[in-house]
Design a protein around this motif. Sequence first.
Motif, PDB file in Angstrom:
ATOM      1  N   LEU A   5       0.825  -1.193   0.045  1.00  0.00           N
ATOM      2  CA  LEU A   5      -0.071   0.009  -0.092  1.00  0.00           C
ATOM      3  C   LEU A   5       0.939   1.287   0.046  1.00  0.00           C
ATOM      4  O   LEU A   5       1.872   1.240   0.546  1.00  0.00           O
ATOM      5  CB  LEU A   5      -1.011  -0.105   1.140  1.00  0.00           C
ATOM      6  N   ASP A   6       0.456   2.053  -0.770  1.00  0.00           N
ATOM      7  CA  ASP A   6       1.437   3.386  -1.072  1.00  0.00           C
ATOM      8  C   ASP A   6       0.877   4.615  -1.175  1.00  0.00           C
ATOM      9  O   ASP A   6      -0.133   4.519  -1.789  1.00  0.00           O
ATOM     10  CB  ASP A   6       2.280   3.017  -2.391  1.00  0.00           C
ATOM     11  N   ASN A   7       1.396   5.809  -0.936  1.00  0.00           N
ATOM     12  CA  ASN A   7       1.203   6.959  -1.323  1.00  0.00           C
ATOM     13  C   ASN A   7       2.379   7.664  -1.703  1.00  0.00           C
ATOM     14  O   ASN A   7       3.200   8.451  -0.913  1.00  0.00           O
ATOM     15  CB  ASN A   7       0.363   7.994   0.034  1.00  0.00           C
ATOM     16  N   PRO A   8       2.625   7.643  -3.085  1.00  0.00           N
ATOM     17  CA  PRO A   8       3.984   7.996  -3.407  1.00  0.00           C
ATOM     18  C   PRO A   8       4.145   9.502  -3.369  1.00  0.00           C
ATOM     19  O   PRO A   8       3.381  10.478  -3.310  1.00  0.00           O
ATOM     20  CB  PRO A   8       3.930   7.851  -4.938  1.00  0.00           C
ATOM     21  N   ALA A   9       5.384   9.730  -2.845  1.00  0.00           N
ATOM     22  CA  ALA A   9       5.792  11.133  -2.615  1.00  0.00           C
ATOM     23  C   ALA A   9       5.932  12.015  -4.057  1.00  0.00           C
ATOM     24  O   ALA A   9       5.579  13.169  -3.840  1.00  0.00           O
ATOM     25  CB  ALA A   9       7.324  11.218  -1.871  1.00  0.00           C
ATOM     26  N   THR A  10       5.998  11.292  -4.993  1.00  0.00           N
ATOM     27  CA  THR A  10       5.856  12.080  -6.284  1.00  0.00           C
ATOM     28  C   THR A  10       4.603  12.376  -6.829  1.00  0.00           C
ATOM     29  O   THR A  10       4.587  12.871  -7.846  1.00  0.00           O
ATOM     30  CB  THR A  10       6.937  11.409  -7.341  1.00  0.00           C
ATOM     31  N   PRO A  12       0.593  13.838  -6.021  1.00  0.00           N
ATOM     32  CA  PRO A  12      -0.276  14.863  -5.163  1.00  0.00           C
ATOM     33  C   PRO A  12      -0.831  13.788  -3.864  1.00  0.00           C
ATOM     34  O   PRO A  12      -1.119  12.726  -4.065  1.00  0.00           O
ATOM     35  CB  PRO A  12      -1.400  15.215  -5.882  1.00  0.00           C
ATOM     36  N   GLN A  13      -0.632  14.396  -2.523  1.00  0.00           N
ATOM     37  CA  GLN A  13      -0.911  13.422  -1.534  1.00  0.00           C
ATOM     38  C   GLN A  13      -2.486  13.362  -1.207  1.00  0.00           C
ATOM     39  O   GLN A  13      -3.236  14.138  -1.729  1.00  0.00           O
ATOM     40  CB  GLN A  13      -0.288  14.092  -0.271  1.00  0.00           C
ATOM     41  N   PRO A  14      -3.017  12.487  -0.293  1.00  0.00           N
ATOM     42  CA  PRO A  14      -4.343  12.353  -0.379  1.00  0.00           C
ATOM     43  C   PRO A  14      -5.016  13.261   0.347  1.00  0.00           C
ATOM     44  O   PRO A  14      -4.322  13.941   1.302  1.00  0.00           O
ATOM     45  CB  PRO A  14      -4.495  10.753   0.228  1.00  0.00           C
ATOM     46  N   TYR A  15      -6.320  13.526   0.353  1.00  0.00           N
ATOM     47  CA  TYR A  15      -6.828  14.497   1.124  1.00  0.00           C
ATOM     48  C   TYR A  15      -7.180  14.208   2.457  1.00  0.00           C
ATOM     49  O   TYR A  15      -7.412  14.934   3.336  1.00  0.00           O
ATOM     50  CB  TYR A  15      -8.360  14.807   0.644  1.00  0.00           C
ATOM     51  N   SER A  16      -6.892  12.999   2.824  1.00  0.00           N
ATOM     52  CA  SER A  16      -6.973  12.330   4.310  1.00  0.00           C
ATOM     53  C   SER A  16      -5.894  11.359   4.318  1.00  0.00           C
ATOM     54  O   SER A  16      -5.620  10.260   3.495  1.00  0.00           O
ATOM     55  CB  SER A  16      -8.500  11.700   4.408  1.00  0.00           C
ATOM     56  N   GLN A  39     -10.021   9.363  -7.187  1.00  0.00           N
ATOM     57  CA  GLN A  39      -9.305  10.674  -7.130  1.00  0.00           C
ATOM     58  C   GLN A  39      -9.962  11.827  -7.501  1.00  0.00           C
ATOM     59  O   GLN A  39     -10.848  11.661  -8.617  1.00  0.00           O
ATOM     60  CB  GLN A  39      -7.662  10.595  -8.134  1.00  0.00           C
ATOM     61  N   ILE A  40      -9.889  12.959  -7.003  1.00  0.00           N
ATOM     62  CA  ILE A  40     -10.432  14.094  -7.311  1.00  0.00           C
ATOM     63  C   ILE A  40      -9.566  15.143  -7.601  1.00  0.00           C
ATOM     64  O   ILE A  40      -8.420  15.090  -7.416  1.00  0.00           O
ATOM     65  CB  ILE A  40     -11.851  14.490  -6.391  1.00  0.00           C
ATOM     66  N   ALA A  55      -4.212  13.764 -14.372  1.00  0.00           N
ATOM     67  CA  ALA A  55      -2.880  14.270 -14.063  1.00  0.00           C
ATOM     68  C   ALA A  55      -2.257  13.506 -12.718  1.00  0.00           C
ATOM     69  O   ALA A  55      -1.245  13.097 -12.511  1.00  0.00           O
ATOM     70  CB  ALA A  55      -2.607  15.585 -13.913  1.00  0.00           C
ATOM     71  N   THR A  56      -3.162  13.514 -11.691  1.00  0.00           N
ATOM     72  CA  THR A  56      -2.848  12.879 -10.456  1.00  0.00           C
ATOM     73  C   THR A  56      -2.776  11.199 -10.709  1.00  0.00           C
ATOM     74  O   THR A  56      -1.719  10.662 -10.188  1.00  0.00           O
ATOM     75  CB  THR A  56      -3.918  13.029  -9.395  1.00  0.00           C
ATOM     76  N   LEU A  57      -3.600  10.746 -11.537  1.00  0.00           N
ATOM     77  CA  LEU A  57      -3.457   9.267 -11.813  1.00  0.00           C
ATOM     78  C   LEU A  57      -2.337   9.096 -12.466  1.00  0.00           C
ATOM     79  O   LEU A  57      -1.538   7.851 -12.146  1.00  0.00           O
ATOM     80  CB  LEU A  57      -4.765   8.700 -12.701  1.00  0.00           C
ATOM     81  N   GLU A  58      -1.808   9.819 -13.464  1.00  0.00           N
ATOM     82  CA  GLU A  58      -0.462   9.594 -14.279  1.00  0.00           C
ATOM     83  C   GLU A  58       0.607   9.639 -13.331  1.00  0.00           C
ATOM     84  O   GLU A  58       1.416   8.913 -13.369  1.00  0.00           O
ATOM     85  CB  GLU A  58      -0.529  10.632 -15.206  1.00  0.00           C
ATOM     86  N   ALA A  59       0.628  10.474 -12.224  1.00  0.00           N
ATOM     87  CA  ALA A  59       1.697  10.501 -11.219  1.00  0.00           C
ATOM     88  C   ALA A  59       1.772   9.373 -10.552  1.00  0.00           C
ATOM     89  O   ALA A  59       2.892   8.726 -10.118  1.00  0.00           O
ATOM     90  CB  ALA A  59       1.593  11.775 -10.509  1.00  0.00           C
ATOM     91  N   LEU A  60       0.495   8.832 -10.170  1.00  0.00           N
ATOM     92  CA  LEU A  60       0.352   7.720  -9.159  1.00  0.00           C
ATOM     93  C   LEU A  60       0.955   6.246  -9.823  1.00  0.00           C
ATOM     94  O   LEU A  60       1.614   5.675  -9.319  1.00  0.00           O
ATOM     95  CB  LEU A  60      -0.819   7.524  -8.540  1.00  0.00           C
TER      96      LEU A  60
END
Length: 131
Positions: A5-10, A12-16, A39-40, A55-60
């Motif tokens: 499970l990951d929230n990549p630093a590269t 945008p970070q999650p809203y929560s 994602q929103i 753009a966020t999906l692309e980064a993730l």
Amino acid sequence: MKVTLDNPATAPQPYSPAYSQVARVEHADGSALLFVSGQIAEGETLQEQSRGVFATLEALLAAHGATLADIINIRTYLTDISKLAEYAAVRRELITGTPPTSMTFEVPKLFRPEAMIEIEVVAAVSPRPAA
């Protein structure tokens, strides 16, 4: 099979902090499935928000060696289904080639009142080349 499970630093970070943005399910051969949370994005129009979400999906996806072309399933939640064509135009521009499996839903509202769209995807990542 390994699950990360990951929230990549590269990206945008999650809203929560209550969820992970990506679940990577890796198989023994190095191939993987990426399950990306909904994602929103900010923006005044549905097209602006759609572009922001992609753009966020692309980064993730990039953080896990994938691109928009690797998406095999996409689920879209719209607060106004009459604007489907606006979203579809952005999606066709950004996801080229054979389209992924897809579901689109109209929902009365999303978790942030200003959000008009939320998108979640599953992507398939090819095995990593041997070192």
